[in-house]
Structure formats: C-alpha cells, structure tokens
Design an enzyme around this catalytic site. Structure first.
Site, PDB file in Angstrom:
ATOM      1  N   PRO A 276       0.842  -1.211   0.000  1.00 30.43           N
ATOM      2  CA  PRO A 276       0.000   0.000   0.000  1.00 30.43           C
ATOM      3  C   PRO A 276       0.871   1.253   0.000  1.00 30.43           C
ATOM      4  O   PRO A 276       1.529   1.561   0.979  1.00 30.43           O
ATOM      5  CB  PRO A 276      -0.798  -0.131   1.303  1.00 30.43           C
ATOM      6  CG  PRO A 276       0.020  -1.023   2.176  1.00 30.43           C
ATOM      7  CD  PRO A 276       0.760  -1.950   1.267  1.00 30.43           C
ATOM      8  N   ASP A 452       5.918   2.201   1.958  1.00 33.60           N
ATOM      9  CA  ASP A 452       5.012   1.085   2.223  1.00 33.60           C
ATOM     10  C   ASP A 452       4.315   1.351   3.559  1.00 33.60           C
ATOM     11  O   ASP A 452       4.962   1.335   4.606  1.00 33.60           O
ATOM     12  CB  ASP A 452       5.810  -0.214   2.269  1.00 33.60           C
ATOM     13  CG  ASP A 452       4.931  -1.454   2.383  1.00 33.60           C
ATOM     14  OD1 ASP A 452       3.764  -1.333   2.811  1.00 33.60           O
ATOM     15  OD2 ASP A 452       5.424  -2.557   2.066  1.00 33.60           O
ATOM     16  N   HIS A 453       3.001   1.577   3.505  1.00 31.63           N
ATOM     17  CA  HIS A 453       2.279   1.947   4.724  1.00 31.63           C
ATOM     18  C   HIS A 453       2.149   0.792   5.718  1.00 31.63           C
ATOM     19  O   HIS A 453       1.752   0.995   6.865  1.00 31.63           O
ATOM     20  CB  HIS A 453       0.885   2.479   4.370  1.00 31.63           C
ATOM     21  CG  HIS A 453       0.426   3.594   5.260  1.00 31.63           C
ATOM     22  ND1 HIS A 453       0.851   3.736   6.557  1.00 31.63           N
ATOM     23  CD2 HIS A 453      -0.425   4.622   5.038  1.00 31.63           C
ATOM     24  CE1 HIS A 453       0.265   4.783   7.101  1.00 31.63           C
ATOM     25  NE2 HIS A 453      -0.504   5.351   6.197  1.00 31.63           N
ATOM     26  N   ARG A 454       2.482  -0.422   5.293  1.00 28.99           N
ATOM     27  CA  ARG A 454       2.512  -1.531   6.253  1.00 28.99           C
ATOM     28  C   ARG A 454       3.703  -1.389   7.185  1.00 28.99           C
ATOM     29  O   ARG A 454       3.665  -1.852   8.342  1.00 28.99           O
ATOM     30  CB  ARG A 454       2.618  -2.878   5.512  1.00 28.99           C
ATOM     31  CG  ARG A 454       1.452  -3.210   4.604  1.00 28.99           C
ATOM     32  CD  ARG A 454       1.740  -4.467   3.794  1.00 28.99           C
ATOM     33  NE  ARG A 454       2.926  -4.317   2.951  1.00 28.99           N
ATOM     34  CZ  ARG A 454       3.419  -5.282   2.177  1.00 28.99           C
ATOM     35  NH1 ARG A 454       2.827  -6.478   2.150  1.00 28.99           N
ATOM     36  NH2 ARG A 454       4.497  -5.064   1.441  1.00 28.99           N
TER      37      ARG A 454
END
Length: 482
Positions: A276, A452-454
């Site tokens: 994401p 990467d929003h994770r």
C-alpha cells in the site's frame, strides 16, 4: 575429434533464461579458456560469458536475439585434432543414438558449423529429460542427430492451437511456462508441445499466442522455437529468432516485451498492487547545498571525485535513516514479520537503453563522502555501459530516483519490490522564495517520498522526509547529525 559443449549458465541467483545479444566468435575461430564468446541479457542485466576450455568453435547453436533457457547448450567446441574428425564422427553416430547419451549428444562433425536453423535434438537442450518419447521428433539421420529435411512431420510442430496430448490429461509444463501461459491467456491443454517427453515450452506458448492473434496466417514468417526438434525446411535459410520489432500495419509497431523491460513491468505491477503506497511531498530551499557542492568541487582533497547534488542528497538520506532507523525495513509476507535492516543498500534508479534498472550501493551507510562519490560514479558508468551485474541489483533497502535531470518537478514513484521507500528528487530551479523576510531568487526543489504503509506510518514517513529536507536546507547538519 572431441566436441565439448558449453551450456547457458545461471549468471544470477535463480535466473532461468537469458537472451543472446551478441556473438564474439564464429565457427572455425580458435578460443581459449576464459575468453568471452558472447554477451547475453538476463532479466536483470547484460553479462559477458567466458568459455571454460580451449579449442576451435564447431557450431553456434542459437542466433543473436534468441532467448535460451539456463542449461541449454549454446556453443560447441572441437577440442581434439582436426584430422581425427572422420573417425570421431563415425564413432559418434551410435553413441548419439543411444538412450544413455540422449541428454547430451555429441555435436556431429559431418555438418557445416553454422548457426542452427535446422534444429537440434531436443534431448540436448533439456535439463530434466523425461522417459516418455517425443512423438514429433524426426527420425535420426546417419549422424545420430534429428534433421529437419528428413522429417515429413513438420506440420506436427506448427504453432497452430490444437489440443495437446490428444486433449487427455494435464499438459506438462514448468511453473514459469504455466505462469507465462496464464499471463498471455493461453490454455496449456490447447498448445502443441515440442519439448522432450511432450513438455510445453516457452516457445510453444509464444507460438500459440501469435497464432491466436493472427488466426488467418498460415504459418509465421519467422519460426519462434529455435530448438524445436523439427523445423520446416523453408525456415532453414531464415534467422531462427523473434524479430526486434514486428509491425502490424503502417499505423502501428509492436515491440516484444522481454529482458529488463519485461521484468521491470512485472515488478512494478506486483509492487503497486501488493504494497500500500503513500506519497508525501516537500518543497524547500537548497541554495546552501548548491553552494556546498561548488565548495567541495574546489576542495583539493576531493580532486578527481564527481561532486554533484545527488551525492549530497544520498548522504542526506543516509543521515535521515540513522535518525529514523525503522524506515529501513522490509515486509516478510510468509512469516508475517517486519525485518529491520541494520545496513543500507542504497538503490539509484538508472535509465538505460535496455530499460530502467536499480543497482544499489552496498553498505552505503558505512561509506565516507569520498567513498560514496566513487561508488555512485562507478554505478552510473557501469549502468550506462549495460554491464551492471545481477548481484548489484539485489538486496536493496531504499532507492533514490532523480527525475529532476529531465526537468520534472517531482513524481509519485513506485517502490522497488522488497523495499520500504523510494525518494523522487525533482529539478533544482531558481525561483522567487521568501528568505529572511525578503523575496529573493533561491534554488528550490521538491522531494516526493513513496513508502510502504505496512512498514511506515504517516508520522514516521513525515519525520523521515522532513529530516532529509532539513539536511539539504542546512547542510551543516551532515556533520552535526552524523
């Protein structure tokens, strides 16, 4: 004479195929151990291949432009005396016909040592031969090698789409071939297999795809499978390779997607729909950094080094990572773990004639400014020459892409697969800017950070980007924050 065969090696970790870009030798040339005989392009880089023995080139088994699986024989070399050729050729016939030697038959001496257009025994190009006989293999001639001219069954390997194995059972194919068929929308059960033991090959899938696109075409102008057991006699005089460009009409040109471009496309699609992405932007004054660049260029201690804004931007990223170490991580989907990296392999996106590649500077965090400059210069020079090795593009952690060299203000870059962030550097321009309460002409740029929003939440991503900008706005922080 003795014929030795040189197979396509795995020039990278886990690579399965490579395209022959250029031959440096021809049949009849003398070669020595370690001499480069050809240049190949893998999915990651162009690599020169040295041959591991001495001799005289007997035959080149594939033409330039052909993609060859790892493990396939690409060149045969005569290592024995030339006057022994007739005796050796006679002795080779029964040996080549024997099942035990089917996997790697001796190349025949009676043939003219030309680029193969007539086909080679498929058994010689397979790493894992199967017990089941190949139904479409031509009868062996006096030399013990399948010859296209002696085979009346040429239509059997036509790329027309018909049920494989008579429509019964599951088509035999390796996982990469199954994926290729899925990507192209081809039903493996409806593909004519030309591989040993009825295995569907990559060439079979491409041929089926071409036939599906042009169903009215009686036969392709250029054979797709260079190593098929039987090739139409008319094709013997034509190059056995896919053309670099295929024009569908005067209004269109179709270019096959392969090599670096193919892998880049697959990687970008995978990254965009797996990680994401979040992108943040910051615009700021880099006038002081531009002045420092000029001062460093004039420093005699740095004479001979390439000093430019990208060097200081790279150093600023490394300083910001030291202040925000959690951004330097990767996501392990299988283990459901975040892997924090205590090293920085800094990737630099490079546009080359073969497509976009991202080599990285190993352990960039441990390098001085001078060492970082040398590493950057070497990386860029190697990429421009097309000599970047697969190892140089593996295990990157964070990447910089300099879109400013094209006059672009910024962009929304896609993460290099497996990495946590990528920084796009925009053009550095003189613009009106408020400085010390007055509007002045200042050097201004915009950075865009995709992450990467994770792995990186908004707070961490914002702090990381702000720290990069702060270092470049006040470059003395390269010292005070280090």
């Amino acid at each position: 004479m003795t014929i030795r065969e040189f197979k396509m090696p795995d020039v990278g970790e886990g690579l399965t195929e490579a395209e022959i870009l250029k031959w440096y030798v021809q049949p009849g040339d003398t070669v020595t151990d370690g001499q480069v005989v050809c240049e190949v392009e893998t999915a990651k880089a162009a690599v020169e291949l040295p041959i591991p023995f001495d001799g005289v080139v007997h035959a080149l088994l594939f033409e330039e432009g052909v993609t060859v699986d790892v493990g396939q024989v690409i060149i045969s070399v005569q290592t024995g005396p030339a006057d022994e050729a007739p005796a050796e050729a006679a002795a080779a016939a029964p040996v080549a016909a024997a099942p035990a030697a089917a996997a790697e038959p001796e190349a025949p001496a009676a043939r003219q040592p030309v680029l193969v257009g007539y086909g080679v025994s498929t058994a010689s190009t397979k790493r894992r031969p199967r017990k089941a006989p190949q139904p479409a293999v031509a009868a062996q001639n006096g030399t013990g090698v399948a010859h296209a001219a002696a085979a009346p069954a040429a239509p059997a390997v036509s790329p027309a789409v018909v049920p494989a194995q008579g429509g019964a059972g599951k088509a035999l194919a390796k996982p990469p071939v199954r994926k290729l068929a899925k990507d192209l929308g081809i039903d493996l059960a409806a593909v004519v297999p030309t591989g040993d033991g009825g295995v569907v090959t990559r060439e079979d899938v491409h041929a089926a795809a071409a036939a599906a696109i042009a169903p009215q075409t009686v036969a392709p102008a250029v054979p797709v499978a260079p190593a098929a057991p039987v090739v139409p006699a008319a094709a013997q005089a034509a190059p056995v390779q896919a053309p670099a460009e295929v024009s569908g009409s005067a209004r269109e040109t179709r270019i096959p997607v392969k090599g670096v471009r193919k892998v880049t496309a697959q990687a970008m699609v995978g990254s965009a729909f797996t990680a994401p992405h979040v992108t943040e932007f910051i615009t700021f004054d880099v006038t002081r950094t531009m002045k420092l660049v000029q001062e460093l260029k004039d420093d005699p201690d740095l004479a001979g080094l390439r000093i430019n804004p990208l060097l200081l931007i790279a150093k600023a990223v490394l300083v910001a990572i030291r202040r925000n170490p959690d951004v330097n991580a990767s996501w392990d989907e299988a283990a459901q773990e975040i892997v924090l990296k205590h090293y920085v392999n800094l990737g630099i996106a490079a546009a080359t004639p073969r497509g976009l590649i991202v080599p990285n500077i190993k352990d960039a965090h441990a390098k001085t400014l001078g060492e970082l400059s040398q590493a950057l210069s070497g990386l860029v020079a190697t990429a421009r020459e097309g000599k970047t090795s697969p190892a140089d593009m593996q295990h990157g952690t964070i990447t910089i892409t300099n879109v400013g060299v094209f006059g672009v203000d910024t962009g929304t870059p896609i993460l290099n697969p497996g990495e946590s962030a990528i920084l796009a550097v925009g053009a550095i321009k003189l613009q009106p800017w408020v400085h010390k309460g007055k509007v002045k002409a200042r050097h201004v740029t915009t950075l865009a950070l995709s992450f990467d929003h994770r792995l990186i939440d908004g707070e961490l991503g914002s702090r990381f980007l702000a720290d990069i900008a702060a270092v470049l706005e006040h470059p003395r922080r390269l010292i005070t924050w280090s």
